[in-house]
Design a protein around this motif. Structure first.
Motif, short mmCIF file in Angstrom:
data_model
loop_
_atom_site.label_atom_id
_atom_site.label_comp_id
_atom_site.label_asym_id
_atom_site.label_seq_id
_atom_site.Cartn_x
_atom_site.Cartn_y
_atom_site.Cartn_z
N LEU A 144 0.82 -1.22 0.00
CA LEU A 144 0.00 0.00 0.00
C LEU A 144 0.86 1.26 0.00
O LEU A 144 0.41 2.31 -0.47
N HIS A 145 2.05 1.19 0.56
CA HIS A 145 2.90 2.38 0.67
C HIS A 145 4.28 2.11 0.07
O HIS A 145 5.27 1.95 0.79
N PRO A 146 4.37 2.09 -1.26
CA PRO A 146 5.67 1.77 -1.91
C PRO A 146 6.78 2.71 -1.49
O PRO A 146 7.94 2.31 -1.38
N GLU A 147 6.42 4.00 -1.24
CA GLU A 147 7.48 4.98 -0.95
C GLU A 147 8.27 4.60 0.30
O GLU A 147 9.47 4.84 0.38
N THR A 148 7.58 3.98 1.28
CA THR A 148 8.32 3.59 2.50
C THR A 148 9.36 2.54 2.16
O THR A 148 10.46 2.53 2.73
N ALA A 149 9.03 1.63 1.23
CA ALA A 149 9.98 0.58 0.88
C ALA A 149 11.25 1.18 0.29
O ALA A 149 12.37 0.80 0.64
N VAL A 150 11.06 2.18 -0.59
CA VAL A 150 12.23 2.83 -1.20
C VAL A 150 13.09 3.48 -0.12
O VAL A 150 14.31 3.32 -0.08
N GLY A 151 12.41 4.21 0.79
CA GLY A 151 13.14 4.89 1.86
C GLY A 151 13.88 3.90 2.74
O GLY A 151 15.08 4.06 3.02
N VAL A 152 13.16 2.89 3.19
CA VAL A 152 13.77 1.90 4.10
C VAL A 152 14.94 1.21 3.42
O VAL A 152 16.01 1.02 3.99
N PHE A 153 14.73 0.84 2.14
CA PHE A 153 15.79 0.14 1.42
C PHE A 153 17.02 1.04 1.26
O PHE A 153 18.16 0.59 1.47
N ALA A 154 16.77 2.32 0.96
CA ALA A 154 17.90 3.24 0.79
C ALA A 154 18.69 3.39 2.08
O ALA A 154 19.94 3.32 2.08
N ILE A 155 17.95 3.54 3.20
CA ILE A 155 18.66 3.69 4.48
C ILE A 155 19.44 2.41 4.80
O ILE A 155 20.61 2.45 5.20
N THR A 156 18.79 1.28 4.59
CA THR A 156 19.45 0.00 4.86
C THR A 156 20.72 -0.14 4.03
O THR A 156 21.77 -0.55 4.52
N LEU A 157 20.59 0.24 2.77
CA LEU A 157 21.73 0.15 1.86
C LEU A 157 22.88 1.02 2.35
O LEU A 157 24.05 0.57 2.40
N ILE A 158 22.55 2.24 2.74
CA ILE A 158 23.60 3.16 3.19
C ILE A 158 24.26 2.63 4.46
O ILE A 158 25.49 2.62 4.58
N VAL A 159 23.44 2.16 5.39
CA VAL A 159 24.01 1.63 6.64
C VAL A 159 24.91 0.44 6.34
O VAL A 159 26.02 0.31 6.87
N ALA A 160 24.44 -0.45 5.45
CA ALA A 160 25.25 -1.63 5.11
C ALA A 160 26.57 -1.20 4.51
O ALA A 160 27.63 -1.75 4.83
N MET A 161 26.51 -0.19 3.64
CA MET A 161 27.74 0.28 3.00
C MET A 161 28.69 0.89 4.02
O MET A 161 29.90 0.66 3.97
N VAL A 162 28.13 1.63 4.95
CA VAL A 162 28.99 2.24 5.97
C VAL A 162 29.66 1.17 6.82
O VAL A 162 30.87 1.19 7.04
N ILE A 163 28.85 0.20 7.28
CA ILE A 163 29.44 -0.85 8.11
C ILE A 163 30.46 -1.67 7.30
O ILE A 163 31.55 -1.98 7.77
N GLY A 164 30.10 -1.98 6.05
CA GLY A 164 31.03 -2.69 5.18
C GLY A 164 32.33 -1.91 5.00
O GLY A 164 33.42 -2.47 5.04
N GLY A 165 32.18 -0.59 4.82
CA GLY A 165 33.35 0.26 4.66
C GLY A 165 34.22 0.27 5.91
O GLY A 165 35.45 0.19 5.82
N ILE A 166 33.57 0.31 7.06
CA ILE A 166 34.33 0.30 8.32
C ILE A 166 35.09 -1.01 8.47
O ILE A 166 36.26 -1.04 8.84
N LEU A 167 34.41 -2.12 8.14
CA LEU A 167 35.09 -3.41 8.23
C LEU A 167 36.25 -3.48 7.24
O LEU A 167 37.30 -4.05 7.54
N GLY A 168 36.04 -2.90 6.05
CA GLY A 168 37.13 -2.86 5.08
C GLY A 168 38.31 -2.08 5.62
O GLY A 168 39.46 -2.49 5.50
N LEU A 169 38.01 -0.98 6.27
CA LEU A 169 39.05 -0.16 6.88
C LEU A 169 39.76 -0.94 7.98
O LEU A 169 40.98 -0.88 8.13
N ALA A 170 38.96 -1.70 8.75
CA ALA A 170 39.55 -2.51 9.81
C ALA A 170 40.51 -3.54 9.22
O ALA A 170 41.56 -3.83 9.80
N SER A 171 40.18 -4.08 8.05
CA SER A 171 41.07 -5.08 7.47
C SER A 171 42.33 -4.44 6.90
O SER A 171 43.31 -5.10 6.63
N ALA A 172 42.28 -3.10 6.73
CA ALA A 172 43.48 -2.42 6.26
C ALA A 172 44.56 -2.44 7.33
O ALA A 172 45.75 -2.43 7.01
N TYR A 173 44.15 -2.51 8.58
CA TYR A 173 45.14 -2.51 9.66
C TYR A 173 46.10 -3.69 9.53
O TYR A 173 47.32 -3.49 9.43
#
Lengths: 340, 284, 308
Positions: A87-116
């Motif tokens: 019924l509310h497609p716009e929420t799915a886009v929003g939630v997915f975008a936030i989830t994607l960004i959070v996943a990328m940030v955490i993935g990026g942090i882990l990547g940075l951690a592996s740089a050590y």
């Protein structure tokens, strides 16, 4: 109803897209930066786990769960959220975008951690350490139930619930293809840039690497961060495509070893090679699974193990007979040179 | 003169002998700059492959092309070293001196050519079997096992009994027999490496810059030892030497290498007198 | 009492595995990521000997040694030697061992399925503990044998390396392969032997594992980090370092987890595999040379002390 052929192709493209993203990210780490990330599964599982957790949290802010718990009342809650998304497609886009960004940030942090360790340890020790990193995420995922339901796993809401049923499968596949195309453009732009050239030029040369010192370390950290974020996107897309996360599915074979086979067969430090290698293996595996049923029952063992024999065997043969892959690494013109 | 030199032969592949007389060179000598691939077989017929009489070739290399991986270091090199003689190989850094010795021991990749030792073809014999053909080799660096004691170093090569015997020639090492080789000084280490070479009583001894990184006093000591070995055993000694003047003073015959080619071979005194070669390659 | 059995059997087995891993790493410079596969092959040799052939499990010891040793040797000759001849990088070698691990996991699972289907024998998560001989006071024989194997291995390797000509050549080849070859030592033979020995030892470790713990092909992935941890803690260069490192990591895994359970509760048991990983990271960051480096440092301090 969709025809068998369309389902087959759509599924093939979806899985291909997921692996392409992951392999591009692995190629950045291993092919360009020379970091043998035998813990590739870490970034992938991270993305999947974020997808298994965050949409429930975010939708919890929008709708009243009425006491339902994401893990304990998983099926019921997913159904409710799916109904809401329809019924509310716009929420799915929003939630997915936030989830994607959070996943990328955490993935990026882990990547940075592996740089050590990547900057400090030499090849073989680094390989062991990163392999250990990858094993850890599986152990945590399988045993820490609140995360993604432990060994049982969780179902997750279908972000495309608003698409009519008969098109949903194809739509999901197309979304994945879109992401993969974007990732391919992004990565090839990066690798053709002077930074990408610098990476390749110092990858095999310890002396130059040391004289470049800090600058090079910074670049390496950036690349690992980007690769970590990209790997997480791959895992997230896979989880959302299969609409669930089961921790033991994020194993070394599927999400570390297979990507290595694909990029080595295709050709290291070569995005076209990655494309070819990924396509080849996704098609072969898909066909094997498709025709698996024919063989089932004829052998005194589970056919899945033949997959192990084939993958391990192919990898060894490629290392011996075609170590530079189908499309070997070539000197590459950078963008600036092309302009001049 | 036999050793007239055609400068064009340095890197050329189509150089021919400009002088066929080769007055001083012995008849097996393929000297100055014959780099032609196929026209060099005329000396084969006279090669006495079985004898080890003085003056006959103990090592005989023909048309050798070799290097490391795709990187070629020697281009079509001919070389022979005689029994009872001390042959020096000189040349600047990167000229391929050490590679020539390594080729004999299978320590580099041989593309084409042949290596004969006392009449036997040893071109692609595995490294660990070369010793059986009576050839021993002393590397420039890392030529003793650091973590093994002196006695163990000697025993590894030829067993305990031979180890004791070898010690007779090197009394200066006797006090250290039980110590790990890493505790030795540079000169002592070279002596130990020589003792290890001698154990199997080789016909041919190959030394790769035995005096590098030694003090002048120690260097003289090592060279004296090598000459004494040569006199006592009447064997064939091949020596790669950075210190050209020193080498030319004591060797019986010299090979001058430049960029992977032999540019001179023969009498060391003649090389010294050849102003052109001496200034061009030896900086004299 | 059970915790002592658990801890010491596991630690001894791990130490034997670490010795094998260190052996091939030190002698041929290959970190073998497929080492656990040889141990699991040994486990299935034990299962076959006991449940299919109906013999004593201990009869599987020589069988497992030979089978795992041969597979290891074959892998070395058919894959590693060829790659090393082509001057492949250490990472390529690691990928090859990972590939072989995957291949062997397939083989072992096929073996497990075949045993189950062909002989109606439980072939996954199996244990042969009940077939073991119990000595006086409930002391299981496998406990004694595990420790005996480890002690025997330590003494045997010492004898081999420092008291025999072959061992002397081995040490020479490890230190400087090129020099060894120019001095007439056939290093190929020594390298091959090291792979055979390493695989064979893993096979024995597998038999002992099956006698006390649960055997399953999935252990290949689960235990590998522990072996690496033990070897790295030991320094990855010395056989005795490997024994100490293996014992240390093994004991801390079992006893450490038990201690943590008392504090935090039973749930922590599931996180046991993280312990070796922490040990490994800590070692690499603080003392990359492991226990072997520690010994060197202490020796040097002592020398300085004497001089002063």
């Amino acid at each position: 109803m969709l025809s068998h052929e369309i389902i087959f192709v759509a599924d093939l493209l979806a899985i291909f897209s997921v692996y392409l993203i992951i392999n591009l990210s692995l190629n950045l780490e291993f092919g360009y930066a020379g970091v043998p990330n035998f813990g590739k599964v870490l970034a992938v599982a991270t993305g999947a786990f974020v997808m298994g957790v965050l949409p429930f949290t975010l939708y919890g802010m929008i709708i009243d769960y009425g006491g339902l718990e994401p893990i304990d009342d998983n099926i019921q809650l997913v159904r409710e959220i799916n109904d809401y998304i329809a019924l509310h497609p716009e929420t799915a886009v929003g939630v997915f975008a936030i989830t994607l960004i959070v996943a990328m940030v955490i993935g990026g942090i882990l990547g940075l951690a592996s740089a050590y360790p990547a900057i400090r340890l030499r090849g073989d020790y680094l390989a062991m350490t990163l392999l250990g990193f990858g094993e850890m995420i599986r152990i945590i995922g399988m045993n820490y139930t609140p995360l993604v339901g432990g060994t049982l796993g969780v179902s997750i809401p279908d972000m495309l619930s608003f698409v009519p049923n008969e098109y949903r499968f194809v739509a999901a596949s197309l979304v994945l293809v879109g992401f993969a195309g974007l990732a391919y453009l992004l990565v090839s732009r990066f690798t053709k840039s002077p930074v990408g050239r610098l990476l390749r030029s110092v990858r095999d040369d310890e002396v130059t690497l040391q004289t470049l010192g800090r600058d090079h370390k910074k670049i390496k950290m950036k690349v690992l961060m980007l690769a970590g974020a990209l790997g997480a996107v791959g895992g997230l897309l896979y989880a959302s495509y299969v609409e669930g996360v089961v921790a033991f599915g994020y194993n070394r074979l599927n999400w570390t070893f297979l990507p290595f086979v694909m990029i080595i067969v295709g050709g290291l430090a070569n995005n076209k090679g990655v494309l070819v290698g990924t396509f080849l293996f996704v098609v072969i595996r898909k066909l094997v699974i498709y025709y698996n049923d024919a063989l089932d029952g004829m052998l005194p063992f589970d056919i899945i193990w033949l997959d192990y024999l084939a993958l391990g065997g192919v990898m060894i043969l490629v290392l011996i007979f075609r170590p530079h892959g189908i499309i070997p690494e070539r000197p590459q013109k950078t963008r600036q040179l092309e302009k001049g | 003169m036999a050793n007239e030199h055609d400068p064009a032969c340095n890197d050329g592949t189509d150089c021919r002998d400009t002088d066929d007389s080769h007055a001083q060179a012995d008849m097996h000598d393929h000297d100055n700059g014959d780099h032609d691939n196929n026209n060099n077989n005329d000396n084969d017929a006279v090669l006495d492959t079985t004898s080890s009489r003085p003056g006959s070739p103990a090592v005989y290399i023909k048309n050798l092309v070799c290097g490391y991986g795709k990187n070629r270091v020697l281009h079509n090199v001919d070389f022979s070293a005689n029994t009872d003689e001390l042959t020096a190989i000189v040349g600047s850094n990167g000229s391929g001196k050490s590679t020539l010795l390594k080729a004999i021991f299978g320590l580099c990749d041989i593309t084409s050519g042949s290596i004969m030792a006392r009449g036997k073809n040893i071109t692609r014999v595995p490294t660990h079997d070369i010793l059986k053909h009576g050839i021993s080799y002393m590397a420039q660096r890392k030529n003793v096992f650091q973590e093994l004691t002196l006695l163990e170093n000697l025993s590894v090569v030829g067993g305990r009994a031979n180890a004791d015997q070898a010690m007779d020639h090197f009394p200066e090492l006797k006090p250290f027999l039980g110590r790990p080789a890493r505790t030795l000084s540079g000169g002592q280490r070279q002596l130990l490496a020589m003792a290890m070479m001698l154990i199997n009583k080789p016909y041919v001894m190959l030394f790769d810059e035995p005096t590098a990184a030694l003090s002048p006093k120690n260097a003289d000591l090592i060279i004296a030892k090598i000459r004494k070995i040569n006199e006592e055993n009447n064997n064939c000694i091949v020596l790669v030497e950075q210190n050209v003047m020193q080498a030319l003073n004591y060797c019986d015959r010299v090979y001058l290498l430049a960029s992977g080619n032999v540019v001179y071979s023969g009498d060391p005194q003649v090389l010294l007198e050849d102003k052109d070669l001496a200034s061009k390659y030896l900086g004299l | 009492m059970i915790i002592i059995y658990d801890g010491l059997i596991y630690a001894s087995v791990l130490a034997v595995l670490c010795v094998g891993l260190t052996l091939t790493y030190k002698i041929t410079s290959v970190p073998n990521f497929s080492h656990m596969a040889f141990a699991i092959l040994g486990m299935y040799m034990a299962l076959i000997t006991s449940k299919v052939l109906g013999l004593s499990v201990y009869a599987a010891l020589p069988l497992a040694f030979a089978a795992s040793g041969l597979v290891s040797l074959l892998f070395y000759l058919a894959v590693i030697r060829i790659l090393q001849k082509k001057k492949s990088s250490v990472i390529s070698l690691i990928i090859a061992t990972l590939a072989f691990d995957i291949f062997m996991i397939g083989v072992l699972n096929i073996l497990a399925d075949s045993i189950r289907n062909g002989f109606q024998v439980l072939s996954r998560d199996f244990t042969l503990r009940s077939t073991d001989i119990v000595l006086a006071d409930g002391l299981p024989l496998v406990f004694v044998v595990s420790i005996a194997v480890l002690v025997g291995l330590a003494l045997g390797l010492y004898y081999l390396l420092y008291r025999t000509n072959y061992g002397m050549r081995m040490r020479a080849s490890i230190e400087n392969e090129t020099l060894a070859r120019t001095l007439g030592i056939d290093t190929r033979l020594i390298f091959s032997m090291s792979w055979f020995l390493s695989g064979g030892l893993a096979g024995i470790a597998g038999v002992l594992m099956a006698l006390w713990f649960q055997g399953d092909p999935s252990l290949a992935m689960i235990m590998l980090p522990s072996i690496f941890a033990g070897s790295i803690v030991g320094g990855f260069t010395s056989i005795y370092g490997a024994i100490l490192g293996g014992l240390l990591v093994g004991l801390s895994e079992i006893i450490g987890t038990t201690a943590l359970v008392d504090v935090f509760g039973y749930w922590i048991v599931q996180y046991r595999p993280i312990i070796p990983f922490i040990a490994m990271i800590a070692t690499l960051l603080v003392l990359p040379g492991g226990l072997a480096q520690l010994v060197t440092i202490i020796r040097q301090r002592r020398l300085k002390g004497k001089n002063a």
